[in-house]
Design an enzyme around this catalytic site. Structure first.
Site, PDB file in Angstrom:
ATOM      1  N   GLY A  90       0.814  -1.206   0.000  1.00  0.00           N
ATOM      2  CA  GLY A  90       0.000   0.000   0.000  1.00  0.00           C
ATOM      3  C   GLY A  90       0.843   1.249   0.000  1.00  0.00           C
ATOM      4  CB  CYS A  91       1.621   3.606   2.716  1.00  0.00           C
ATOM      5  SG  CYS A  91      -0.108   3.956   3.129  1.00  0.00           S
ATOM      6  CB  ILE A  92       5.977   0.513   1.098  1.00  0.00           C
ATOM      7  CG1 ILE A  92       6.099   0.591   2.621  1.00  0.00           C
ATOM      8  CG2 ILE A  92       7.337   0.304   0.446  1.00  0.00           C
ATOM      9  CD1 ILE A  92       6.854   1.795   3.139  1.00  0.00           C
TER      10      ILE A  92
END
Length: 216
Positions: free
Chosen positions: A148-150
């Site tokens: 997701g955020c990575i």
């Protein structure tokens, strides 16, 4: 062409490498992900990444490398994007203890800290401006979650024209398969997937180069 289709079409052939100055981003190592008392907290890969990132950040701060950390938090559900994750909607609020950064990776006297509202640490934050002032051209991405955020942060780093390194053991996810799959795909296109030892060696080389008098 079978299992080597990507390779045969030249994906991943050219390494990103490193540039003149590193910076580190630390994505969402907030208690909601690192404390098992919370619904999203305590995944084994995330905890491994937290421990390794702590080691990396000790070296980075010792060498004067810029560090930018973020959490994800909102005023209320009205401010949020349309998250499909109940635990995010219910707990990632400014007044909830789960949004505090984990003290094992956070140094409030050193780190730039931003509160992000989307998946990427670079989206509508001041991190890119901070790195521009610091003349960072190589970004090491740490934190969670890989899929997701990575992933979003790594793609934004690429889009900002940073050389981007993602140490596999400094990022984590809820499950291992999405972790592996997303790193594989990022490594084919946008980033160099490395490990903690590689990142530490890079910081040490960079620091040594700063200490060496430059030729006139």
């Amino acid at each position: 062409m079978g299992n080597d289709d990507y390779k045969n079409r030249s994906y991943g052939e050219i390494p990103v490498g490193t540039g003149f100055k590193p910076g580190i981003v630390v994505v969402d190592f907030q208690l909601g992900f690192t404390d098992p008392d919370y619904p999203l907290g305590g995944a084994p890969l995330v905890m491994r990444a937290l421990k390794n990132t702590e080691t990396l950040l000790k070296a980075a701060r010792r060498y004067g490398v810029p560090v930018a950390s973020c959490n994800t938090a909102y005023m209320n559900e009205r401010e949020m994007p349309y998250w499909k994750i109940t635990a995010v909607r219910e707990t990632f609020r400014h007044d909830h203890p789960s949004v505090a950064l984990d003290p094992r990776i956070h140094d409030p006297a050193y780190d730039l800290v931003v509160c992000k509202k989307g998946p990427s640490i670079f989206f509508s934050t001041g991190v890119a401006d901070y790195f521009a002032k610091e003349r960072v051209d190589t970004v090491i991405v740490t934190g969670c979650n890989t899929s997701g955020c990575i992933r979003a942060t790594a793609i934004d780093a690429f889009s900002h024209r940073y050389r981007t390194l993602v140490p596999e053991d400094c990022v984590g996810d809820i499950e291992e398969q999405p972790h592996r799959d997303n790193l594989r795909d990022l490594g084919r296109r946008y980033v160099d997937v490395v490990d903690l030892d590689h990142a530490l060696a890079y910081l040490e080389r960079w620091h040594a180069a700063q200490a060496t008098p430059q030729e006139a």
